[in-house]
Write a protein that holds these residues in place. Structure first.
Motif, PDB file in Angstrom:
ATOM      1  N   ASN A  11       0.788  -1.217   0.000  1.00 31.16           N
ATOM      2  CA  ASN A  11       0.000   0.000   0.000  1.00 31.16           C
ATOM      3  C   ASN A  11       0.822   1.270   0.000  1.00 31.16           C
ATOM      4  N   LEU A  17      -3.712   3.013   5.421  1.00 28.82           N
ATOM      5  CA  LEU A  17      -5.005   2.573   4.922  1.00 28.82           C
ATOM      6  C   LEU A  17      -5.409   1.143   5.250  1.00 28.82           C
ATOM      7  N   THR A  18      -4.519   0.165   5.054  1.00 33.08           N
ATOM      8  CA  THR A  18      -4.944  -1.222   5.205  1.00 33.08           C
ATOM      9  C   THR A  18      -3.783  -2.112   5.612  1.00 33.08           C
ATOM     10  N   SER A  60      -1.914  -5.159  -0.910  1.00 31.29           N
ATOM     11  CA  SER A  60      -2.509  -4.170  -1.802  1.00 31.29           C
ATOM     12  C   SER A  60      -1.415  -3.285  -2.355  1.00 31.29           C
ATOM     13  N   ASP A  74     -10.715  -6.279   0.272  1.00 29.75           N
ATOM     14  CA  ASP A  74     -11.626  -5.157   0.421  1.00 29.75           C
ATOM     15  C   ASP A  74     -10.989  -3.896  -0.149  1.00 29.75           C
ATOM     16  N   PRO A  75     -11.801  -2.879  -0.444  1.00 27.18           N
ATOM     17  CA  PRO A  75     -11.258  -1.622  -0.972  1.00 27.18           C
ATOM     18  C   PRO A  75     -10.172  -1.062  -0.072  1.00 27.18           C
ATOM     19  N   ALA A  76      -9.119  -0.547  -0.681  1.00 27.46           N
ATOM     20  CA  ALA A  76      -7.977  -0.060   0.096  1.00 27.46           C
ATOM     21  C   ALA A  76      -7.577   1.346  -0.318  1.00 27.46           C
ATOM     22  N   SER A  77      -8.458   2.061  -1.007  1.00 32.08           N
ATOM     23  CA  SER A  77      -8.190   3.440  -1.388  1.00 32.08           C
ATOM     24  C   SER A  77      -8.935   4.365  -0.439  1.00 32.08           C
ATOM     25  N   GLY A  78      -8.434   5.599  -0.277  1.00 32.27           N
ATOM     26  CA  GLY A  78      -9.093   6.496   0.650  1.00 32.27           C
ATOM     27  C   GLY A  78      -8.425   7.847   0.738  1.00 32.27           C
ATOM     28  N   TRP A 127      -6.544   7.786   8.214  1.00 29.84           N
ATOM     29  CA  TRP A 127      -7.136   7.609   6.884  1.00 29.84           C
ATOM     30  C   TRP A 127      -8.574   7.126   6.989  1.00 29.84           C
ATOM     31  N   THR A 128      -9.365   7.479   5.983  1.00 25.59           N
ATOM     32  CA  THR A 128     -10.729   6.997   5.832  1.00 25.59           C
ATOM     33  C   THR A 128     -10.861   6.366   4.455  1.00 25.59           C
ATOM     34  N   LYS A 129     -11.345   5.141   4.405  1.00 20.28           N
ATOM     35  CA  LYS A 129     -11.494   4.468   3.113  1.00 20.28           C
ATOM     36  C   LYS A 129     -12.679   5.050   2.349  1.00 20.28           C
TER      37      LYS A 129
END
Length: 717
Positions: free
Chosen positions: A382, A398-399, A403, A439-443, A452-454
């Motif tokens: 990430n 983020l995660t 990713s 799961d989504p890992a952008s934010g 961070w907030t996804k």
């Protein structure tokens, strides 16, 4: 980390090879690794050298080491050193070498005769088995009638070569030599390589690992193929055809092995990856196996503790240290682990993360916003916030999942607002809605990357926007995301419901005005090919926002002779600008092209067109001028000017015939060579950008060695 070799007689001489990061050597006193592939040590350095396919040491001389380097082209080579990697020589022979491709983990294709450090074998992927009798200066092919080239269609070929230390000598050379060949079987020589016999035939399965003990017992691990399952097979000079062992209780796709060279009855094995329930131990030569639990500790680097890495430690191989009874080395995806109790009395083993000095991250992006600290986006993990660039980060952003961070952006008038794009690259090879896709890992972050907030949205919705580039309007009121398309998206039958015409809307910008809660496809841009087509093109930057004018965005395509688009309504609608930085036919601007807006200067945008050079506009794309003397440009960015004027331009470019990191303090009229080889690395460059807080500071992000920071007064070659 794809492999590791320990010297059989001299304690502490250990080398680790990497698929994109080069070759490193261990120092026990500092418990750290040193990069050996440096521009001041390697003849005719080329970035493909950092794909290291194999390494071998000479038992008779602990100063001698050989390494096979290359990244898929026909110019792979074997380098030789007589001072433990401090300096290297190149004999001139060339092969197809693929240090970063399938079957790069496991056994060594290079092998040095323990009786004579000048005798070296190299098992190639497509050209058969080669031998050198003069320390890799000259090579000759072992007759194909003796050892065939094997499975060349899949570019696997001769997978390993091993000497039998117990076989005695013939004319000063070791008598017994083994070779495993994909698509053929196992070959054995009992006359120091003069003749070879096929002792075991297996045309379906690929040998994935091979280790030999001092008593001559050879173990070979196999992956499944042709309807046959995985297995571990034992060979000896008395039983050259070999026999299968009892397999461990769990089976994955392939076996990787560790063998105690002093006691061939002591084995370790894993299938595919070390993970709970998949590390096995035998003390009776593989007749019975015990499942071994493990714990992980991080004496120096703690960030892997904040990831899911411990659930899937992707395997390089397992190496039992011949000079330290009971010690096991385990090279894998993010570094190296070491255990001193793998054969202890308990059912649980303890492993330390011993990876200080290893820098192998693929840097896809890096920003250093005004008033903030650097934030990086990297493959597989990430990205990181680097509060102390000389220190180690605590955790990825983020995660904690696998990713790849592909893009970062900050708001020009609110630089504490940062957006990051990250995607599970494995989605390229299967259905986009497959259950294993992460799961989504952008934010986004509103505090410079501390928290961070996804982005919201369903899993499939986010997955369909995959990789690519992101931009943030100067006032942080809107986000624009230009995704790429997974390689198998339209072709995979499992995506039939999402394919066809539904593919096209993916290849246009998406806009969000609510911090990524909802996304809408932009209009005004034809969604055909040529915008952002490949996640692996880490240098590609098709999109940016004006850092001084709110709501203004820019997008550059390499279709036709090039297209430059501008949006003035926050990215919702786009129109083609009057001018375009030209793209000449045959250039690789689709791989290395970048567009960056100039901090603090509305309408000022620069674009690299690879072999077309570096261009800039002062009116938002209406007209363009070419920066002087730039013959080719692959990455660039801006940093704080020393006099408070126009930002300094930094570029990884070929100027006046020389590649390197160059800087210009006068808007590209004149250039100064900052470093030809930053910190002596000569690997590929994805990112070059300055620091908007410290005049003269520049960052360079590599395709496998993390990133380096350069400051005024630091002279590097």
């Amino acid at each position: 980390m794809t492999g590791l070799v320990v010297h059989p007689r001299t304690a502490g001489v250990v080398y680790g090879r990497e698929d994109v990061g080069g070759l490193v050597r261990w120092d026990e006193s500092s418990r750290s690794w040193t990069q050996l592939l440096r521009a001041d040590r390697v003849p005719a350095p080329q970035d493909a050298d950092y794909g290291v396919e194999s390494v071998a040491v000479a038992a008779s001389d602990d100063r001698v080491v050989y390494t096979a380097v290359g990244d898929g082209g026909p110019d792979g080579r074997v380098l030789a050193s007589h001072d433990r990697g401090e300096h290297w020589s190149d004999g001139g022979q060339r092969w197809l070498v693929e240090g970063n491709n399938a079957y790069r983990t496991g056994p060594e294709r290079l092998a040095v005769d323990p009786a004579d450090s000048r005798v070296v074998y190299f098992g190639t992927r497509t050209q058969g088995l080669y031998v050198s009798l003069d320390g890799a200066r000259h090579w000759s092919q072992v007759a194909p009638g003796g050892v065939p080239a094997g499975d060349t269609a899949a570019r696997v070929g001769v997978v390993s070569v091993l000497f039998d230390p117990s076989s005695g000598r013939l004319h000063g050379r070791t008598r017994g030599v083994w070779a495993t060949v994909a698509g053929a079987g196992v070959y054995h020589s009992t006359d120091a390589g003069r003749s070879w016999q096929q002792v075991f035939t297996d045309t379906a399965r690929t040998p994935t690992d091979a280790k030999i003990a001092d008593d001559g017992t050879l173990y070979v691990g196999y992956g499944p193929g042709g309807g046959a399952g995985t297995s571990i097979r034992r060979f000896t000079a008395a039983d050259p055809a070999g026999s299968d062992l009892t397999t461990p209780p769990q089976q994955g796709g392939a076996y990787f092995l560790g063998v105690d060279t002093r006691d061939s009855a002591r084995l370790l094995a894993t299938d595919d990856a070390v993970r709970p329930g998949h590390l096995f131990r035998s003390t009776d030569g593989g007749r019975t196996w015990q499942t071994v639990d493990f714990t992980l500790d991080y004496p120096a680097d703690s960030w892997p503790r904040s990831t899911t890495e411990g659930g899937w430690l992707s395997t390089g191989t397992l190496v039992l240290d011949p000079t330290h009874p009971g010690r096991v080395w385990f090279p894998q995806g993010i570094g190296v682990w070491r255990s001193d109790d793998a054969f202890g009395d308990g059912a649980t083993t303890h492993w330390d993360f011993v990876s200080s000095g290893i820098e192998e991250m693929v840097t896809y992006d890096l920003i250093a916003p005004p008033g903030g600290v650097p934030v990086s986006a990297v493959a597989d993990r990430n990205g990181f916030r680097h509060a102390d660039p000389d220190g180690r980060p605590d955790a990825p952003i983020l995660t904690d999942q696998f990713s790849a961070g592909t893009s970062l952006a900050y708001a020009g008038l609110r630089p504490d607002y940062i957006a990051a794009v990250s995607s599970d690259t494995r989605a390229q090879y299967g259905p986009l809605d497959a259950g294993w896709t992460s799961d989504p890992a952008s934010g986004y972050s509103t505090d410079g990357g501390v928290t961070w907030t996804k982005f919201a949205g369903s899993k499939s919705d986010i997955t369909r926007r995959y990789g690519g580039n992101i931009a943030v309007s100067a006032d942080a009121s809107s986000l624009v995301w230009m995704p790429t398309i997974p390689a198998n998206y339209a072709a995979d039958p499992a995506n039939a419901g999402l394919g066809g015409d539904d593919v096209k809307p993916l290849n246009v910008p998406y806009v969000s005005r609510d911090n990524g809660q909802t996304w809408t496809a932009a209009t005004g841009i034809d969604p055909g090919q040529g915008i952002h087509d490949m996640i692996w093109w880490g240098a590609k930057r098709a999109l940016d926002a004006d850092l001084a004018a709110p709501g203004v965005f820019y997008l550059y395509t390499t279709r036709g002779d090039g297209e430059f688009f501008r949006s003035t309504d926050g990215g919702a609608t786009w129109a083609r600008a009057a001018g375009t930085p030209p793209v000449s036919r045959g250039t690789d601007a689709h791989v290395f092209g970048q567009v960056h807006a100039v901090p603090g200067h509305a309408g000022h945008v620069w674009a690299s067109t690879a072999q077309g050079g570096l261009w800039y506009t002062l009116d938002g794309g209406g007209s363009w001028a070419k920066a002087a003397d730039v013959q080719e440009a692959r990455a660039f960015g801006f940093g704080k000017a020393a006099d408070g004027g126009y930002p300094t331009v930094y570029a990884y470019a070929r100027i006046r015939g020389t590649w390197g990191v160059w800087s210009s303090a006068d808007r590209g009229a004149h250039w100064t060579l900052t470093a030809q080889y930053p910190a002596c690395y000569y690997t590929g460059v994805n990112v070059v950008t300055g620091d908007m807080n410290v005049p003269g500071r520049v960052y360079v992000g590599f395709t496998g060695n993390g990133f380096v920071q350069g400051d005024p007064g630091r002279r590097t070659r």
